[in-house]
Scaffold this motif. Structure first.
Motif, PDB file in Angstrom:
ATOM      1  N   LYS A 237       2.317   6.693  -5.944  1.00 19.25           N
ATOM      2  CA  LYS A 237       1.712   6.420  -4.640  1.00 19.25           C
ATOM      3  C   LYS A 237       2.135   5.030  -4.161  1.00 19.25           C
ATOM      4  O   LYS A 237       2.186   4.083  -4.942  1.00 19.25           O
ATOM      5  N   VAL A 239       0.998   2.041  -1.787  1.00 21.07           N
ATOM      6  CA  VAL A 239      -0.221   1.560  -1.141  1.00 21.07           C
ATOM      7  C   VAL A 239       0.108   0.973   0.230  1.00 21.07           C
ATOM      8  O   VAL A 239       1.139   0.327   0.427  1.00 21.07           O
ATOM      9  N   SER A 247      -3.143   4.950   0.799  1.00 24.28           N
ATOM     10  CA  SER A 247      -1.704   4.914   0.578  1.00 24.28           C
ATOM     11  C   SER A 247      -1.005   5.472   1.808  1.00 24.28           C
ATOM     12  O   SER A 247      -1.605   6.175   2.624  1.00 24.28           O
TER      13      SER A 247
END
Length: 367
Positions: A237, A239, A247
């Motif tokens: 992911k 952010v 995210s």
């Protein structure tokens, strides 16, 4: 001038996701740590290094996984000793101290890395610059304190920066500087290079295995597929630097390096102005508030991803577009300031197999 986004640590910009659950240690540790993650699927070895920390995740079913992971971290120590400018006895420190006097023979490993760095510098029109340590010293980004140099200090640092001041002799494996005070700084490529060295060690292991290798939480190499997901990809992911609670999407990696840089990641304030830690070596000054908040690059090697994420932060989406058109093996995700402080993303060479955006709203992809 617009205020910068909240100051973000580079390790806050990645969140490792496994098929079972997320696991993301948030801070360096003082000594090597070994633990099992994700219901016993992965072994994790972690160790401080190169001003950050490194992690190696291996499938727990790999024979000798714990010993292999620790051997991989030993490689980080050797690379740090090769490249650090914080120890006078490192090979790079000895090179910086004496290459203005005469040609200095260096190890084949260091010579090859310097050649790679100079090639990336040419490819990016100088947005990535290996010989920019004098500028980083002038701004206090290497040894501190962070400060705004005087015009004379900045002019002197500019005169001592640039790859045009280097003379390489491939036959003799020597490097010479054409003037005193040149400083090679591997800060924007060294961590990625260390990850590539670890990756090669694991690839050469007698038992074929996959791995996820982190340098902090801003650089990594994803080798092979996660355990029990033959042909699958590691999920990372990214952010949102404007809102750390969300995210901008998830990247899916296999056999690729990844690095994130950006003007919002580190900065300091002086006389009411914000200065990013990323310097544009072409002018010798930090990025301004209009620079991308973060740039995430996927590349065949972690070293390339590391250097290109810095260069693309300087060039921005428009300046990076021509490079990315020529390098279809490189992908980039830019997070920019949109309306009302919200994020806006621009992507290059990311397919639906590479990236799942959190929301398509506000996202654009150049043709």
């Amino acid at each position: 001038m617009l205020p910068p986004p909240p100051s973000v640590s580079r390790r806050d910009l990645f969140r490792f996701r496994s098929p079972a659950r997320a696991s993301e240690p948030n801070a360096p540790v003082p000594s090597p740590v070994l633990e099992r993650l994700n219901g016993g699927d992965l072994v994790l070895a972690r160790r401080p290094g190169m001003g950050s920390y490194f992690e190696v995740r291996l499938p727990v079913r790999t024979p000798g996984a714990a010993a292999l992971a620790q051997s991989a971290l030993d490689v980080i120590d050797s690379v740090e000793f090769l490249l650090t400018i914080y120890r006078d006895d490192s090979e790079v420190s000895r090179l910086n101290a004496s290459a203005h006097e005469q040609p200095v023979r260096v190890s084949p490993e260091l010579f090859s890395l310097i050649e790679q760095a100079l090639q990336i510098g040419r490819q990016t029109g100088g947005a990535y610059e290996l010989a920019s340590g004098a500028l980083s010293l002038a701004w206090g980004f290497i040894r501190g304190p962070r400060r705004v140099p005087s015009p004379d200090e900045l002019a002197d640092a500019r005169d001592r920066s640039g790859c045009h001041l280097l003379q390489l002799d491939p036959e003799q494996s020597t490097i010479q500087f054409t003037r005193p005070g040149v400083v090679l700084n591997f800060g924007a490529i060294g961590k990625g290079y260390a990850l590539d060295r670890v990756t090669q060690l694991i690839r050469d292991y007698w038992f074929p295995t996959s791995a996820l290798i982190h340098g902090g939480q801003s650089s990594l190499f994803a080798l092979g597929s996660p355990p029990d997901r033959l042909g699958g990809r590691w999920q990372i992911k990214v952010v949102d630097p404007f809102d750390l609670s969300r995210s901008v999407g998830t990247l899916h990696l296999r056999n690729r390096g990844l690095s994130t840089s950006g003007g919002s990641i580190q900065w300091f304030e002086a006389n009411g102005r914000f200065y990013s830690h990323i310097l544009d070596p072409r002018i010798g000054e930090p990025l301004d508030a209009d620079a991308p908040a973060s740039v995430t690059v996927l590349a065949p090697t972690a070293a390339e991803a590391d250097a290109l994420s810095t260069a693309f932060s300087i060039l921005g989406p428009d300046g990076s577009a021509s490079i990315l058109r020529d390098r279809t093996d490189v992908a980039a995700l830019f997070v920019l300031r949109g309306e009302e402080g919200r994020s806006r993303t621009v992507t290059f060479n990311l397919t639906e197999h590479d990236f799942s955006p959190e929301s398509l709203e506000g996202a654009t992809a150049p043709p």
